[in-house]
Design a protein around this motif. Structure first.
Motif, mmCIF file in Angstrom:
data_model
loop_
_atom_site.group_PDB
_atom_site.id
_atom_site.type_symbol
_atom_site.label_atom_id
_atom_site.label_comp_id
_atom_site.label_asym_id
_atom_site.label_seq_id
_atom_site.Cartn_x
_atom_site.Cartn_y
_atom_site.Cartn_z
ATOM 1 N N LEU A 174 42.736 45.823 36.618
ATOM 2 C CA LEU A 174 42.831 47.275 36.810
ATOM 3 C C LEU A 174 44.114 47.649 37.548
ATOM 4 O O LEU A 174 44.747 48.670 37.230
ATOM 5 N N ASP A 175 44.514 46.838 38.501
ATOM 6 C CA ASP A 175 45.761 47.092 39.212
ATOM 7 C C ASP A 175 46.932 47.095 38.244
ATOM 8 O O ASP A 175 47.807 47.979 38.298
ATOM 9 N N ALA A 176 46.977 46.126 37.349
ATOM 10 C CA ALA A 176 48.058 46.062 36.361
ATOM 11 C C ALA A 176 48.030 47.276 35.442
ATOM 12 O O ALA A 176 49.078 47.838 35.106
ATOM 13 N N ILE A 177 46.838 47.698 35.053
ATOM 14 C CA ILE A 177 46.705 48.840 34.147
ATOM 15 C C ILE A 177 47.166 50.129 34.812
ATOM 16 O O ILE A 177 47.941 50.907 34.237
ATOM 17 N N VAL A 178 46.700 50.370 36.028
ATOM 18 C CA VAL A 178 47.086 51.594 36.740
ATOM 19 C C VAL A 178 48.586 51.570 37.036
ATOM 20 O O VAL A 178 49.266 52.595 36.925
ATOM 21 N N SER A 179 49.102 50.404 37.380
ATOM 22 C CA SER A 179 50.542 50.283 37.640
ATOM 23 C C SER A 179 51.354 50.575 36.392
ATOM 24 O O SER A 179 52.509 51.012 36.482
ATOM 25 N N ALA A 180 50.752 50.355 35.228
ATOM 26 C CA ALA A 180 51.433 50.621 33.958
ATOM 27 C C ALA A 180 51.330 52.084 33.542
ATOM 28 O O ALA A 180 51.881 52.464 32.511
ATOM 29 N N GLY A 181 50.602 52.900 34.323
ATOM 30 C CA GLY A 181 50.558 54.330 34.057
ATOM 31 C C GLY A 181 49.292 54.858 33.434
ATOM 32 O O GLY A 181 49.222 56.033 33.076
ATOM 33 N N LEU A 221 44.585 46.488 44.404
ATOM 34 C CA LEU A 221 44.206 47.715 43.707
ATOM 35 C C LEU A 221 44.152 48.890 44.670
ATOM 36 O O LEU A 221 44.558 50.012 44.324
ATOM 37 N N LEU A 222 43.688 48.660 45.885
ATOM 38 C CA LEU A 222 43.649 49.725 46.884
ATOM 39 C C LEU A 222 45.045 50.304 47.111
ATOM 40 O O LEU A 222 45.236 51.526 47.154
ATOM 41 N N GLY A 223 46.034 49.437 47.246
ATOM 42 C CA GLY A 223 47.392 49.906 47.474
ATOM 43 C C GLY A 223 47.940 50.694 46.302
ATOM 44 O O GLY A 223 48.624 51.711 46.490
ATOM 45 N N THR A 224 47.641 50.243 45.105
ATOM 46 C CA THR A 224 48.113 50.958 43.910
ATOM 47 C C THR A 224 47.439 52.313 43.790
ATOM 48 O O THR A 224 48.096 53.320 43.488
ATOM 49 N N LEU A 225 46.145 52.364 44.042
ATOM 50 C CA LEU A 225 45.439 53.654 44.011
ATOM 51 C C LEU A 225 45.898 54.543 45.161
ATOM 52 O O LEU A 225 45.989 55.766 45.002
ATOM 53 N N GLY A 226 46.185 53.931 46.305
ATOM 54 C CA GLY A 226 46.638 54.708 47.448
ATOM 55 C C GLY A 226 47.947 55.419 47.196
ATOM 56 O O GLY A 226 48.240 56.437 47.831
ATOM 57 N N LEU A 227 48.739 54.910 46.256
ATOM 58 C CA LEU A 227 50.009 55.529 45.900
ATOM 59 C C LEU A 227 49.899 56.482 44.720
ATOM 60 O O LEU A 227 50.858 57.193 44.410
ATOM 61 N N HIS A 228 48.746 56.484 44.063
ATOM 62 C CA HIS A 228 48.589 57.283 42.842
ATOM 63 C C HIS A 228 48.349 58.747 43.187
ATOM 64 O O HIS A 228 47.514 59.068 44.032
#
Length: 265
Positions: free
Chosen positions: A87-94, A133-140
């Protein structure tokens, strides 16, 4: 069946003998494998590389994300802990779906198998993978940053028998620091999420220091360093981002730590 070891050796080029959808389905099945070579070195590394390279279209990424969410309730620990990495990779991909967040949050605070590395299963790393994933969502932009800050401290303070030993504290400290770079955070938001730790530390256990207290102290120390020196967002970035209200955050962290280690600060 595809020779995934050879795919990895060949620079993760997409095999041309099968549809990409079939290849992804095989890889997602392999993500549940108890064999770390199959799960980590082959399935995850190939999927993460393909996602990063844009091999999978948004529709396929969304379907893959939907497939990962039920794994937070899987009976196998390795299936649960590799779901947030994908999920982290997916969210990071947009590609982001709000429906992915609540199941992840429930799993992250409730997961009781916090082993980092297991001799037979390899890397499990629930805390660290969840932190990514928390860090990626925290930046979203679609996610309230204070929601992720509260999730982080909730994970830390959840009672456990496990004391971090595989740099889980650094991974979660980085995720919290990245979230704190969000400029829309109010002055109160950057410090009040630490109040549960202040309350917990103010009532020390009679029989020694609990593992979750130790874990929290270590993570907050790592966070202090990130706040003091800045954080690279994303981690591969060349430039360092400063925490906008860094002084207030450091003062609050010191207040929390001083309860347990008055000789330290």
């Amino acid at each position: 069946m595809t020779d995934w070891a050879q795919v990895r050796v060949a620079g993760f080029e997409v095999p041309d003998d099968r549809p990409v959808g079939e290849l992804v389905a095989e890889l997602t099945g392999m993500l549940r494998s108890p064999d770390p070579m199959v799960r980590d070195k082959q399935a995850y590394s190939v999927l993460a590389t393909w996602i990063g390279r844009g091999v999978l279209p948004a529709q396929q990424l969304r379907a893959l994300g939907d497939e990962m969410v039920p794994r937070f309730g899987d009976s196998e620990i390795q299936a649960r802990t590799f779901a947030p990495l994908v999920l982290d990779a997916i969210v990071s991909a947009g590609v982001y779906e709000p429906s992915w967040v609540p199941p992840y949050e429930r799993w992250y605070v409730a997961e009781d198998d916090l082993r980092g590395y297991d001799v037979k299963l390899g890397w499990l790393h629930a805390v660290a993978h969840g932190a990514d994933l928390l860090g990626t969502l925290g930046l979203h932009s679609a996610v309230e940053p204070v929601q992720m800050l509260r999730l982080g401290i909730g994970r830390l303070l959840t009672p456990t028998d496990y004391v971090f030993r595989d740099m889980e504290d650094d991974r979660l400290g980085y995720a919290l620091a990245a979230t704190l770079t969000r400029r829309e955070l109010a002055d109160s938001d950057v410090v009040e999420w630490l109040d549960p730790a202040l309350r917990a530390f103010s009532n020390p256990p009679v029989e020694g220091i609990a593992p979750e207290v130790t874990n929290t102290i270590r993570t907050l120390r790592a966070l202090y360093v990130f706040v003091d020196h800045g954080v690279r967002v994303p981690a591969s970035a060349a430039d360092v981002t400063q925490i906008p209200q860094g002084d207030a955050v450091k003062t609050k962290i010191a207040e929390v730590l001083r309860v347990v280690t008055p000789y330290y600060l």
